[in-house]
Design a protein around this motif. Structure first.
Motif, PDB file in Angstrom:
ATOM      1  N   VAL A 144       0.771  -1.196  -0.076  1.00  0.00           N
ATOM      2  CA  VAL A 144      -0.044  -0.012  -0.067  1.00  0.00           C
ATOM      3  C   VAL A 144       0.829   1.353  -0.003  1.00  0.00           C
ATOM      4  O   VAL A 144       1.895   1.308   0.737  1.00  0.00           O
ATOM      5  N   SER A 145       0.635   2.146  -0.800  1.00  0.00           N
ATOM      6  CA  SER A 145       1.392   3.680  -0.770  1.00  0.00           C
ATOM      7  C   SER A 145       0.789   4.431   0.243  1.00  0.00           C
ATOM      8  O   SER A 145      -0.228   4.455   0.604  1.00  0.00           O
ATOM      9  N   GLY A 146       1.827   4.926   1.075  1.00  0.00           N
ATOM     10  CA  GLY A 146       1.423   6.084   1.942  1.00  0.00           C
ATOM     11  C   GLY A 146       1.060   7.037   1.474  1.00  0.00           C
ATOM     12  O   GLY A 146       0.321   7.860   2.033  1.00  0.00           O
ATOM     13  N   SER A 147       1.433   7.642   0.169  1.00  0.00           N
ATOM     14  CA  SER A 147       1.102   8.696  -0.621  1.00  0.00           C
ATOM     15  C   SER A 147      -0.230   8.397  -1.285  1.00  0.00           C
ATOM     16  O   SER A 147      -0.443   7.265  -1.688  1.00  0.00           O
ATOM     17  N   PRO A 148      -1.235   9.622  -1.406  1.00  0.00           N
ATOM     18  CA  PRO A 148      -0.864  10.963  -0.970  1.00  0.00           C
ATOM     19  C   PRO A 148      -1.509  11.006   0.431  1.00  0.00           C
ATOM     20  O   PRO A 148      -2.046  10.309   0.833  1.00  0.00           O
ATOM     21  N   MET A 149      -0.700  11.965   1.055  1.00  0.00           N
ATOM     22  CA  MET A 149      -0.701  12.205   2.689  1.00  0.00           C
ATOM     23  C   MET A 149      -0.950  13.567   2.777  1.00  0.00           C
ATOM     24  O   MET A 149      -0.498  14.325   2.022  1.00  0.00           O
ATOM     25  N   TYR A 155      -3.349  25.465  12.742  1.00  0.00           N
ATOM     26  CA  TYR A 155      -3.455  26.935  12.050  1.00  0.00           C
ATOM     27  C   TYR A 155      -4.324  26.915  10.916  1.00  0.00           C
ATOM     28  O   TYR A 155      -4.995  27.773  10.122  1.00  0.00           O
ATOM     29  N   GLY A 156      -4.263  25.577  10.368  1.00  0.00           N
ATOM     30  CA  GLY A 156      -5.065  25.419   8.996  1.00  0.00           C
ATOM     31  C   GLY A 156      -4.096  25.069   7.896  1.00  0.00           C
ATOM     32  O   GLY A 156      -4.477  25.131   6.678  1.00  0.00           O
ATOM     33  N   ASP A 157      -2.884  25.163   7.912  1.00  0.00           N
ATOM     34  CA  ASP A 157      -1.805  24.850   6.845  1.00  0.00           C
ATOM     35  C   ASP A 157      -1.959  23.494   6.855  1.00  0.00           C
ATOM     36  O   ASP A 157      -2.144  22.581   7.707  1.00  0.00           O
ATOM     37  N   CYS A 158      -1.701  23.157   5.600  1.00  0.00           N
ATOM     38  CA  CYS A 158      -1.531  21.556   5.052  1.00  0.00           C
ATOM     39  C   CYS A 158      -0.851  21.536   3.944  1.00  0.00           C
ATOM     40  O   CYS A 158      -0.587  22.242   3.050  1.00  0.00           O
ATOM     41  N   ALA A 159      -0.034  20.364   3.904  1.00  0.00           N
ATOM     42  CA  ALA A 159       0.699  19.911   2.871  1.00  0.00           C
ATOM     43  C   ALA A 159       0.324  18.515   2.542  1.00  0.00           C
ATOM     44  O   ALA A 159       0.038  17.705   3.329  1.00  0.00           O
ATOM     45  N   ILE A 160       0.111  18.380   1.270  1.00  0.00           N
ATOM     46  CA  ILE A 160      -0.320  17.133   0.554  1.00  0.00           C
ATOM     47  C   ILE A 160       0.935  16.483  -0.186  1.00  0.00           C
ATOM     48  O   ILE A 160       1.490  17.122  -0.784  1.00  0.00           O
ATOM     49  N   ILE A 161       1.356  15.596   0.612  1.00  0.00           N
ATOM     50  CA  ILE A 161       2.708  14.933   0.039  1.00  0.00           C
ATOM     51  C   ILE A 161       2.407  13.750  -0.984  1.00  0.00           C
ATOM     52  O   ILE A 161       1.466  12.841  -0.590  1.00  0.00           O
ATOM     53  N   GLU A 162       2.946  13.794  -2.168  1.00  0.00           N
ATOM     54  CA  GLU A 162       2.915  12.470  -2.949  1.00  0.00           C
ATOM     55  C   GLU A 162       4.270  12.367  -3.662  1.00  0.00           C
ATOM     56  O   GLU A 162       5.079  12.820  -4.317  1.00  0.00           O
ATOM     57  N   ALA A 163       5.079  11.146  -2.689  1.00  0.00           N
ATOM     58  CA  ALA A 163       6.317  11.013  -2.923  1.00  0.00           C
ATOM     59  C   ALA A 163       6.380   9.582  -3.731  1.00  0.00           C
ATOM     60  O   ALA A 163       5.264   8.671  -3.834  1.00  0.00           O
ATOM     61  N   VAL A 164       7.613   9.297  -4.286  1.00  0.00           N
ATOM     62  CA  VAL A 164       7.698   8.147  -5.076  1.00  0.00           C
ATOM     63  C   VAL A 164       7.441   6.757  -4.501  1.00  0.00           C
ATOM     64  O   VAL A 164       7.464   5.717  -4.788  1.00  0.00           O
ATOM     65  N   ASP A 165       8.068   6.961  -3.002  1.00  0.00           N
ATOM     66  CA  ASP A 165       7.916   5.618  -2.117  1.00  0.00           C
ATOM     67  C   ASP A 165       7.543   6.203  -0.628  1.00  0.00           C
ATOM     68  O   ASP A 165       7.680   7.229  -0.372  1.00  0.00           O
ATOM     69  N   ASN A 166       7.472   5.173  -0.003  1.00  0.00           N
ATOM     70  CA  ASN A 166       7.090   5.783   1.464  1.00  0.00           C
ATOM     71  C   ASN A 166       8.125   6.205   2.368  1.00  0.00           C
ATOM     72  O   ASN A 166       8.003   6.802   3.243  1.00  0.00           O
ATOM     73  N   ARG A 167       9.526   5.989   1.836  1.00  0.00           N
ATOM     74  CA  ARG A 167      10.664   6.358   2.766  1.00  0.00           C
ATOM     75  C   ARG A 167      10.686   7.896   2.519  1.00  0.00           C
ATOM     76  O   ARG A 167      11.048   8.686   3.117  1.00  0.00           O
ATOM     77  N   GLN A 168      10.693   8.078   1.129  1.00  0.00           N
ATOM     78  CA  GLN A 168      10.511   9.628   0.618  1.00  0.00           C
ATOM     79  C   GLN A 168       9.402  10.317   1.129  1.00  0.00           C
ATOM     80  O   GLN A 168       9.694  11.427   1.596  1.00  0.00           O
ATOM     81  N   MET A 169       8.290   9.651   1.216  1.00  0.00           N
ATOM     82  CA  MET A 169       7.055  10.490   1.791  1.00  0.00           C
ATOM     83  C   MET A 169       7.578  10.770   3.459  1.00  0.00           C
ATOM     84  O   MET A 169       7.240  11.912   3.823  1.00  0.00           O
TER      85      MET A 169
END
Lengths: 362, 362
Positions: A144-149, A155-169
């Protein structure tokens, strides 16, 4: 199962035990869930078998330093916010949430999310204990891919991470969590009900509750709680546990390095245990040695418990002079496969010793 | 306008000039665009007035250390990838791209994106020069949100940042860019054609090309290039420029601190200039003083040029013994309003001196 306050207290104890020293003290998490119960919200824990194969499950958690979380108490809505951002990104609504990590505070975060959003919480997780990195998940081990995460702050800030693998995520999201103040809230490993059933370690929420209950019942009936716990384990996926040492802490060496609590605790043996045990710590207890001989090694659980109270002691609470009993517990087979050991075996923590199960150590 | 190779060379010179010491050497960017031209792709630069109000424009750029980029040459597809990820996130296709920064290498990145995707590139930008932070944009000054923003690397990793404000966007994305190896590719400040017309500094791409052309023509016709350039400026939005010093570099102090090139260059005056000039640098030239008296201050441009060749010298290329001429150039009025100075005025760089235009300094 609708969680009640007693079960919540038991869960906090069991999750601290399964944290094997790490995962953070579930105290704040327990308060957050209790607040939900006090508001009349339901914490509905369901068995993985209740999931339809095509349901969308989005696990939720906090990431970062639990020591920060204690100073920056969450409102309980941060992880919910991450789940909702990830839903928007996926253009699909979650039908359940679940823990990624049963050890420590992350056993409780999804309960808050589920209660507040009216979503069931799947009884299971992806670590079966606590681990320091997000790629250390049976979810990822079995494809299972951890991304997108989604990573959010208060405060309401958010980052969506789409990494090539779960380590990079892990690598990218960790940087974001650090800049969010050292502690952030995440939704990741979004997956189908079928994938949950295939890759999760099942029933670890109810296991943690039962562990707390067994210890509590033993205390009220004046039995030995640790013996009671060891008697209970064979009926679970964590088939086997034993006492590997008992004594008094004679040295604690601990430093915070690169966001981790790194150190070593030395325990002077008390009869019937001779000599001394050394346990190496990287957030969690990684390896226990007596005179250089391995007595237990990651991913098997190494739990340091207060000998008098039978309470699990987290790494940050280890003190000189404490009388402790050290338990080793075998983890489920799904966590001991070659693929699993590639992701969270001894080598992943820089240990030279190969994995050897506590059954083999004998 | 369809860009040709000559215009591309002129653009690289003009962009280095407008970088006021920072923004990175456009050399690598020029090669990337030339590659597109060699493949027969079109670099189609359009005037902001050609944008329909409801068109979607997604600016593209690199972020991080240009010194890293020189060692880790991009394929040219990284920024394109960011734009496409942002399109997917927004569920809308971009109808044009544009620079966020005209100074240095970021003048060229959108040209590659536009050429490869068949999108027009809007003639304008949001900095009118080079600045070190992503919130330092007229887009943001006049109300456009930088978020959602896409940050990508060459492996296919991507983070979508949705921050509560543009400063927080800079803070979070910078951490990601650092973990991506110190240099990443971004798409941000997605906005309507109407917003571009309202908030961008117009025609800075063609200005940069014209600056390069004026310098080149002066050299081939044996005129003084710097005088030619000063004669040209009044016909542009950068209405006014003058020589504020001339001499020989007698000291360069420069260190890399927190990802920035921080330092000071000292120039010993040659007749008719007496005494010495000190220029403080934070990637870009921020303030020029003679005997403690301010001669020019950010956001007005302070450009150090080689006296013999009339080539702009970027901060990292300053050397002891170089004979230099220092120009100050007034920036467009849109960059000097109180709102603009709140975002990229002297105080934003820790300078105590208030902004005073070079016209006022006289």
């Amino acid at each position: 199962m609708k969680l009640n306050s007693q079960q919540l207290c038991d869960l906090a104890v069991g999750a601290a035990f399964l944290g094997t020293g790490g995962g953070g003290d579930p105290y704040v998490g327990r308060l957050m869930v209790q607040q939900c119960l006090d508001e009349g919200l339901e914490v509905n824990i369901i068995d993985p078998s209740e999931l339809a194969d095509d349901m969308l499950v989005i696990p939720t958690a906090m990431m970062g330093a639990p020591t920060v979380l204690v100073e920056k108490i969450p409102s309980g809505e941060e992880a919910m916010f991450s789940l909702q951002r990830l839903e928007r990104h996926l253009r699909r609504k979650a039908q359940a949430t679940m823990p990624i990590e049963i050890g420590g505070i992350n056993s409780t975060i999804p309960l808050v999310v589920g209660a507040r959003l009216g979503l069931p919480i799947v009884d299971g997780d992806g670590m079966g204990r606590a681990f320091p990195f997000l790629e250390m998940e049976t979810f990822g081990v079995y494809g299972v891919s951890g991304s997108p995460m989604a990573v959010s702050d208060e405060y309401g800030d958010c980052a969506i991470i789409e990494a090539v693998d779960n380590r990079q995520m892990e690598w990218l999201s960790r940087a974001v969590a650090i800049r969010m103040g050292g502690c952030a809230y995440i939704a990741e490993y979004a997956m189908s009900g079928a994938d949950v059933k295939r890759t999760a370690i099942p029933n670890t929420l109810s296991l943690a509750i039962r562990i707390g209950e067994v210890l509590r019942n033993a205390k009220t009936s004046h039995e030995n709680p640790i013996e009671a716990l060891l008697g209970f384990l064979p009926s679970t996926l964590y088939r086997y546990g034993r006492i590997i040492f008992g004594g008094k802490i004679i040295d604690v060496m601990r430093e915070t390095k690169a966001g981790f609590s790194i150190g070593r605790v030395t325990i002077g043996g008390l009869p019937p245990f001779g000599s001394t045990m050394e346990i190496e710590i990287q957030n969690e207890n990684l390896i226990a040695r007596v005179d250089g001989q391995v007595k237990a090694i990651v991913p098997d659980l190494i739990c340091i418990m207060n000998t008098e109270t039978a309470e699990p002691i987290t790494s940050e609470n280890l003190r000189y002079g404490q009388r402790v009993t050290v338990l080793a517990v075998s983890v489920p087979e799904i966590m001991r496969t070659p693929e699993a050991l590639d992701v969270f075996g001894p080598a992943c923590f820089g240990l030279k010793e190969p994995f050897i199960s506590i059954e083999e150590i004998g």
